[in-house]
Design a protein around this motif. Sequence first.
Motif: not given
Length: 598
Positions: A580-588
Amino acid sequence: MPGIPSFHAMAAMLVTVAMFIGFARSRLSTEIVSLLVIAVIAVGLYFFPLPGTGPTDGLVLAFSGFGHYALITICALMIMGRGLVVTGALEPAARVLERVWKVNHQLGLLVSLLLAFGLSMIVNDTPVLVLLLPIFVSLAARGAMPASKTLIPLNAAVLIGGMATTIGTSTNLLVVSIARDLGMPPMNVFHFTPIVFAAALVAIPYLWLVMPKLLPDNSQEVIQSKRRFITRLRVPAGSDLVGKHLNEVLERLPDDFRFEERPSGPFEAGQRLRVSGTHDGLQEALRVLKGQVAPGWVVDRIRRDSSAQGEDVRVAEMVITADSRLIRRTLATSGIADLYGVAILGIHKPDRLLNTQPADPRGDIRLAEGDVLLVMGLPDALEDFARTDSLLMLQGAQVMPRRSKALLSTVIMFLSVGSASIGFLPIAIAALGGAILMFITGCVKFDKVGRALSAKVIVLVAASIAIGRAILESGAADWLGQSMAAGLQYLPPAAILAAIMLFVTTLTNFASNATAATVGTPIAFSIANQLGLPQEPLILAVLFGCNLCYATPIAYQTNMLIMAEGDYSFGDYLRTGVPLVVLMVATLSGLLVLTYGM
């Protein structure tokens, strides 16, 4: 380039890595690892004090977590949550959500995640989770998804929602205020909400469809199917049932309840019908039907005695042994209510068919060896009954909710949450005040408070606070920030934003949100000036990074609140939180680049 880190900074980073490895490998319990970390910090700083401090100052730092406001706040919130549970205050909300979950578990989870996301935008994360946590534990007990599969996704939805506004978390306010002190223009409440909404469209499907599959079912294994108890449903005068037909109420009844005898016409006052169900099923059916399964006079007597003695009413299961005088008697001829002041709510006959029992002229059930009685009463009366009539009391007696205090506990909780949410009181003071009121009003008993608190969470919070202070005061956080800044000049804007976000996320998952905010915001401001980039997206990268605290239980107090209820291990947070951290960092990062045209 920054120089070599100091001895204390290197030691702090090594202890942090060792703690992480200890939690992740799970060879030692969370409590043992936490206590070892505290011990290492205490002993190390005693013999090798930080510059400008004495040996005893290191002891104060190591043990400061046990008196920290964050730990006190968490304990107070757990006590208030316990008050809502034991008074049955959350049962109406649980029933509403249960109807949604009954339609479809996936739909129920999605609605719950969206509700958590929306509430946390305007109310601080911790109060939102405190309100929702006991409801989802109750839903799990009612047959919805196990709590261990829903609480981490629910917590993540709360954290993402809290990231969407400047008032969502105290950390957001801290970052915004530090940025304003550094010369940036102020941000309004919904300044960056569209960016978080867009990121939530990517994150919510992961929380909804993927995360529950990555989590274990930590609910206690049921060795055998739940016992079904046979009893008589009494229709008292004035009941809502009078004049109604069975078909009018069937849809409202729980699945684990059924009529063994169907009325030939509408229900009549004084009617007695044989019914059966599990303990929970009988409780829910009686609430819906406004009926009774025990004589009203004995139930009223138990409640009066409970109020006079200050004791909780309990429901226990008791097995009839070969020496009991109750064998071959019926409840009507046993005199149990008169002798002991307890009420028999139902009878379970294992591996027997009712039509094989000796018939009684009145149609009552005759008791036999091995039957299990569902008995309600005060603790002393239950023990007296079991001892005198040769019954074996089974473990796991349930405390009946003190529903007379349900409204009071709800008011206390909302006053506490509301005063903290609008900023009238700090969350620590509001939570402590609410916990004290729960005690004074009798919503929570002093001798039962241990059930609300988790030793694992208490020690873990204390260790995380100690390691966070060690990282900050040893200079490890500053050294890491300077090292990162030195290499960012060669990266594209999206990578710079991602690197800042990951750096702050690492700090927030192993130190604290406040540490991450206070260290990360000035660093991001400086990087923006040095590289000629707009300041606002880099400051927002810090703000978002402070909220990406999903990967460890020590990252945020809500992570710790769900740890005991979900019976989670450190690995559960890693397995679900890191993706989830990786997903949110990439998206944000991508959204910030697009929004600010970098």
